[in-house]
Write a protein that holds these residues in place. Structure first.
Motif, PDB file in Angstrom:
ATOM      1  N   CYS A  24       0.371  -1.209  -0.235  1.00 62.88           N
ATOM      2  CA  CYS A  24       0.045  -0.123  -0.060  1.00 62.88           C
ATOM      3  C   CYS A  24       0.754   1.413   0.471  1.00 62.88           C
ATOM      4  N   ILE A  25       0.792   2.484  -1.003  1.00 66.26           N
ATOM      5  CA  ILE A  25       1.456   3.357  -1.122  1.00 66.26           C
ATOM      6  C   ILE A  25       0.587   4.188  -0.564  1.00 66.26           C
ATOM      7  N   PHE A  26       1.166   4.879   0.516  1.00 63.78           N
ATOM      8  CA  PHE A  26       0.602   5.960   1.258  1.00 63.78           C
ATOM      9  C   PHE A  26       0.896   7.403   0.626  1.00 63.78           C
ATOM     10  N   PRO A  27       0.118   8.544   0.912  1.00 62.49           N
ATOM     11  CA  PRO A  27      -0.960   8.592   0.904  1.00 62.49           C
ATOM     12  C   PRO A  27      -2.137   7.765   0.208  1.00 62.49           C
ATOM     13  N   LEU A  28      -3.164   7.423   0.434  1.00 62.09           N
ATOM     14  CA  LEU A  28      -4.285   6.275  -0.370  1.00 62.09           C
ATOM     15  C   LEU A  28      -4.384   7.296  -1.770  1.00 62.09           C
ATOM     16  N   HIS A  29      -4.528   8.554  -1.735  1.00 63.52           N
ATOM     17  CA  HIS A  29      -5.014   9.148  -3.310  1.00 63.52           C
ATOM     18  C   HIS A  29      -3.566   8.238  -3.924  1.00 63.52           C
ATOM     19  N   THR A  30      -2.380   8.673  -4.077  1.00 64.52           N
ATOM     20  CA  THR A  30      -1.589   8.049  -4.897  1.00 64.52           C
ATOM     21  C   THR A  30      -1.645   6.825  -5.143  1.00 64.52           C
ATOM     22  N   SER A  31      -1.419   5.730  -3.761  1.00 58.66           N
ATOM     23  CA  SER A  31      -2.205   4.252  -4.894  1.00 58.66           C
ATOM     24  C   SER A  31      -3.727   4.025  -5.663  1.00 58.66           C
ATOM     25  N   VAL A  32      -4.373   4.873  -5.595  1.00 58.65           N
ATOM     26  CA  VAL A  32      -5.688   5.282  -6.447  1.00 58.65           C
ATOM     27  C   VAL A  32      -5.154   5.679  -7.471  1.00 58.65           C
ATOM     28  N   THR A  33      -5.159   6.584  -7.790  1.00 64.22           N
ATOM     29  CA  THR A  33      -4.356   7.365  -8.915  1.00 64.22           C
ATOM     30  C   THR A  33      -2.955   6.465  -9.390  1.00 64.22           C
ATOM     31  N   LEU A  34      -2.536   5.442  -9.131  1.00 63.82           N
ATOM     32  CA  LEU A  34      -1.592   4.856  -9.511  1.00 63.82           C
ATOM     33  C   LEU A  34      -2.270   2.845 -10.093  1.00 63.82           C
ATOM     34  N   PHE A  35      -3.479   3.281  -9.497  1.00 66.30           N
ATOM     35  CA  PHE A  35      -4.038   1.742  -9.985  1.00 66.30           C
ATOM     36  C   PHE A  35      -5.072   2.287 -11.187  1.00 66.30           C
ATOM     37  N   LEU A  36      -5.536   3.097 -11.304  1.00 67.50           N
ATOM     38  CA  LEU A  36      -6.170   3.898 -12.059  1.00 67.50           C
ATOM     39  C   LEU A  36      -5.280   3.846 -13.398  1.00 67.50           C
ATOM     40  N   LEU A  37      -4.022   5.044 -13.459  1.00 71.43           N
ATOM     41  CA  LEU A  37      -2.895   4.184 -14.595  1.00 71.43           C
ATOM     42  C   LEU A  37      -2.826   2.570 -15.364  1.00 71.43           C
ATOM     43  N   SER A  38      -2.893   1.541 -14.147  1.00 75.06           N
ATOM     44  CA  SER A  38      -2.506   0.725 -14.451  1.00 75.06           C
ATOM     45  C   SER A  38      -4.012   0.247 -15.452  1.00 75.06           C
ATOM     46  N   TYR A  39      -5.166   0.517 -14.203  1.00 73.51           N
ATOM     47  CA  TYR A  39      -5.936  -0.347 -15.096  1.00 73.51           C
ATOM     48  C   TYR A  39      -6.207   0.635 -16.432  1.00 73.51           C
ATOM     49  N   CYS A  40      -5.871   1.646 -16.398  1.00 69.79           N
ATOM     50  CA  CYS A  40      -6.532   2.653 -18.017  1.00 69.79           C
ATOM     51  C   CYS A  40      -4.987   2.391 -18.878  1.00 69.79           C
ATOM     52  N   ASP A  41      -4.248   0.991 -18.289  1.00 68.34           N
ATOM     53  CA  ASP A  41      -2.853   1.643 -19.250  1.00 68.34           C
ATOM     54  C   ASP A  41      -2.346   2.613 -19.661  1.00 68.34           C
ATOM     55  N   CYS A  42      -2.171   3.541 -18.997  1.00 69.45           N
ATOM     56  CA  CYS A  42      -1.956   4.534 -19.330  1.00 69.45           C
ATOM     57  C   CYS A  42      -0.053   5.181 -19.358  1.00 69.45           C
ATOM     58  N   THR A  43       0.327   5.613 -20.910  1.00 66.10           N
ATOM     59  CA  THR A  43       1.283   5.773 -20.243  1.00 66.10           C
ATOM     60  C   THR A  43       1.950   7.146 -20.922  1.00 66.10           C
ATOM     61  N   VAL A  44       0.429   7.754 -20.850  1.00 67.97           N
ATOM     62  CA  VAL A  44       0.946   9.608 -21.472  1.00 67.97           C
ATOM     63  C   VAL A  44       1.561  10.765 -20.566  1.00 67.97           C
ATOM     64  N   PHE A  45       1.416  10.341 -18.777  1.00 69.64           N
ATOM     65  CA  PHE A  45       1.750  11.020 -18.055  1.00 69.64           C
ATOM     66  C   PHE A  45       3.416  10.774 -17.938  1.00 69.64           C
ATOM     67  N   LYS A  46       4.212  11.559 -17.525  1.00 68.29           N
ATOM     68  CA  LYS A  46       5.211  11.153 -16.650  1.00 68.29           C
ATOM     69  C   LYS A  46       4.976  11.480 -14.856  1.00 68.29           C
ATOM     70  N   VAL A  47       5.505  10.711 -15.001  1.00 67.91           N
ATOM     71  CA  VAL A  47       4.483  10.568 -13.081  1.00 67.91           C
ATOM     72  C   VAL A  47       5.917  10.775 -12.146  1.00 67.91           C
ATOM     73  N   PHE A  48       5.814  12.117 -11.015  1.00 69.55           N
ATOM     74  CA  PHE A  48       6.801  12.018  -9.929  1.00 69.55           C
ATOM     75  C   PHE A  48       6.188  12.048  -9.063  1.00 69.55           C
ATOM     76  N   LEU A  49       6.914  11.143  -7.939  1.00 76.58           N
ATOM     77  CA  LEU A  49       6.021  10.930  -6.659  1.00 76.58           C
ATOM     78  C   LEU A  49       7.123  11.939  -6.151  1.00 76.58           C
ATOM     79  N   VAL A  50       6.572  12.918  -5.083  1.00 74.76           N
ATOM     80  CA  VAL A  50       6.535  13.768  -4.478  1.00 74.76           C
ATOM     81  C   VAL A  50       6.969  13.807  -2.681  1.00 74.76           C
TER      82      VAL A  50
END
Length: 631
Positions: A24-50
């Protein structure tokens, strides 16, 4: 890959990161966003963990979906300035002057961009629900958005932090979700589907008592009598999963028998929940899945006896695993689904109604007298009367003829009469703001819409930074197009709920922010000690929220009840030009009294406040200005 479109604008996605624990990646908002990226198989964004501090040193992350996605670790100080003023998650378009912030806005944008990149994935767009409105309404006015976007992720995060030395308290938000899953479903073709369900129940031999919606739910199968086919999926499941299978629609039913077709609506069985919002798998399910999974992990490990309290949640959790691509996305994100026992919904105990109006006891208040006059008389007896502050410069106007065309509201799609009234409204606001603004100030145009106020201010005050904040994407895109035509370099565009803007500013402005939005703007300015110029609108929509209560000022609280304040708000909306003059006069007086309460509340926070009528009064039926300056 065939059918893939390259994104024309490079976009960066910024996600908060504090730590990782058991997948589980905290905060959960981050887990949710990463899950959606996987579900959509989305590679159009550069992702930064802050990271929260300055350090970028971090141990290796496990189960972070990174195939085709570039993920970098940065400190908060490395964020673009526009993002530093917003809550994460946030997405920024290059150049860094257009930002989308807040979980719901960011997730909706990821879905849209994923579909644009590969239009063959129509099922991804289905996540936005009927008329693409899933989680579109902001959390302050939508109880459902607030539950999904804010309350449940935060409640589960806090629950996961508990030591469980003492018997834990199950989060109220989880109880609320279980309750919502028990409520009948409403969909746009409700009547048709309920008649099909009645037909299905009759064919299965379900008795009349069951036909009125008193069926039991067993897992995600509809129980029928022994004569019926007990293994067949319910109508709701067939309809729900048909949406998730490409090129496959539910078989169209033949014309219903007369006794089904003519059945009264009140006799039709209610539709049962399949997914979080009803029959269809939507973004709400994506948001809830990581949260509920980690909640259930703790329940099963440490509090297994509590699981029986959540039969509907458990059934939803099992059902969601059958959705195509959910298993794949979950494994990429380190979510190992639990196998839960089948639970019966035997408990008749209902969770508390958490959304009950705080002032429900006033419904039977014997001292209450309806209508605005008794309420206004009550205020007059306490020395509270309608008396507007004088307008400082009633004839002042911008020289619209010399301004570039893109500055004028006439550029928008509105009639010439309406454009003239909009110019008159802007004259009032711009005068008040320019009289206060100093070089280097940051001015925020809240609920900016198409940018009529913000663009004029950015053009007139080139030494000030102007920020437009608006929840509606298309309005903000139109504003940016006008700004680009003018070549403005001192303007930011933020698509977000105003609460997600956390930056400092000197002046807040809002033209016709609806209902409690005006109060939210004023509260934002009070917290930041910023001046404000607001023109309220839609007084009838003013009501208590999770953060705001009415009346607001101590003086009005001592005099009026919440219900009496609501009477003022309702009549304050009766100022339209077609109404009789006497009725409009009462409406104007009620409007002033509602705004006077707002003004007095701001004065209690150390502000000097005036309620002024815009000039000319004909510029709008909602022609009040509340102007506040910190003392």
């Amino acid at each position: 890959m065939k059918g893939i479109k390259k994104s024309l604008t490079e976009e960066y996605l910024y996600l908060d990161f504090s730590h990782q624990k058991e997948g589980c990646i905290f905060p959960l908002h981050t887990s949710v966003t990463l899950f959606l990226l996987s579900y959509c198989d989305c590679t159009v964004f550069k992702v930064f963990l802050v990271l929260p501090g300055e350090s970028t040193v971090i141990s290796a992350l496990k189960n972070v979906p990174s195939e085709g996605v570039e993920i970098q670790i940065i400190s908060r100080q490395e964020l673009p300035p526009i993002v530093q003023s917003c809550c994460l998650p946030a997405i920024v378009e290059r150049p860094d002057n257009f930002c989308r912030a807040g979980l719901a806005v960011v997730l909706r944008h990821i879905i849209q961009k994923s579909y644009e990149a590969d239009p063959s994935k129509k099922e991804i767009l289905e996540l936005l629900g009927f008329k693409k409105t899933c989680l579109k309404a902001c959390a302050e006015v939508s109880q459902w958005t607030r539950l999904c976007e804010l309350t449940i992720p935060l409640a589960v995060e806090n629950f996961l932090k508990e030591s469980f030395d003492q018997p834990p308290t199950i989060p109220a938000a989880i109880l609320e979700l279980e309750k919502k899953l028990s409520e009948p479903v409403r969909v746009h073709n409700d009547d048709k589907l309920r008649r099909q369900k009645l037909k299905q129940q009759k064919a299965a031999g379900v008795g009349p008592s069951l036909a009125k919606g008193k069926t039991k739910s067993k897992g995600h199968r509809q129980e029928t009598s022994e004569e019926g086919d007990s293994s067949s999926a319910s109508l709701e499941l067939k309809v729900a999963f048909s949406k998730l299978t490409i090129h496959k629609e539910p078989a169209s039913a033949n014309r219903e028998p007369s006794h089904i077709r003519k059945a009264k609506a009140s006799d039709l069985p209610p539709l049962d929940h399949v997914f979080a919002e009803g029959l269809y798998f939507t973004l709400a399910d994506i948001v809830l899945l990581p949260c509920i999974h980690h909640f259930l992990v703790i329940i099963c490990r440490k509090l297994s006896g509590k699981l029986v309290e959540f039969p509907l949640l458990a059934a939803w959790y099992q059902r969601i695993q059958e959705v195509p691509r959910v298993q794949t996305a979950a494994s990429q994100c380190g979510i190992q689904f639990l196998s839960l026992p089948e639970l019966q919904t035997t408990s008749s105990q209902q969770p508390p109604n958490l959304d009950e109006a705080p002032c429900a006891e006033e419904q039977n208040d014997p001292s209450f007298i309806g209508g605005p006059r008794p309420t206004m008389t009550k205020l007059m007896e306490k020395g509270i009367e309608v008396m507007f502050s004088p307008h400082p410069c009633p004839t002042w106007t911008l020289d619209w003829d010399t301004l570039p065309a893109a500055v004028s509201p006439k550029e928008g799609k509105m009639s010439s009469d309406r454009a003239l009234r909009k110019q008159q409204q802007l004259n009032n606001l711009v005068y008040m703001v320019t009289n206060q603004a100093k070089p280097g100030d940051r001015i925020v145009d809240f609920c900016s819409g198409g940018g009529h106020v913000g663009i004029v201010l950015a053009h007139m005050l080139p030494s000030c930074q102007v920020v437009l904040i608006e929840n509606k994407e298309l309005s903000l895109i139109r504003a940016k197009k006008r700004s680009d035509e003018l070549g403005l370099s001192n303007i930011w565009f933020i698509q977000a709920n105003m609460e997600y803007f956390t930056g400092m500013f000197n002046i807040g402005v809002a033209l016709h922010a609806c209902g409690v939005a005006t109060d939210m703007v004023i509260e934002h300015c009070l917290r930041t000690r910023a001046s404000f110029v607001t023109c309220p609108c839609c007084y009838g929509f003013v009501q208590n929220t999770s953060k705001l209560n009415f009346p607001k000022s101590e003086q009005f609280k001592k005099t009026l009840s919440y219900k009496e304040h609501m009477i003022l708000c309702r009549f304050a909306d009766q100022t339209a030009v077609q109404l009789p003059p006497q009725r409009r006069l009462i409406g104007k007086q009620c409007m002033f009294l509602v705004d006077l309460d707002r003004a007095r509340a701001a004065e209690e926070h150390g502000f000097s406040v005036q309620v002024i009528s815009m000039e000319p009064e004909s510029c709008s039926p909602k022609n009040n200005m509340i102007v506040g300056v910190p003392i």
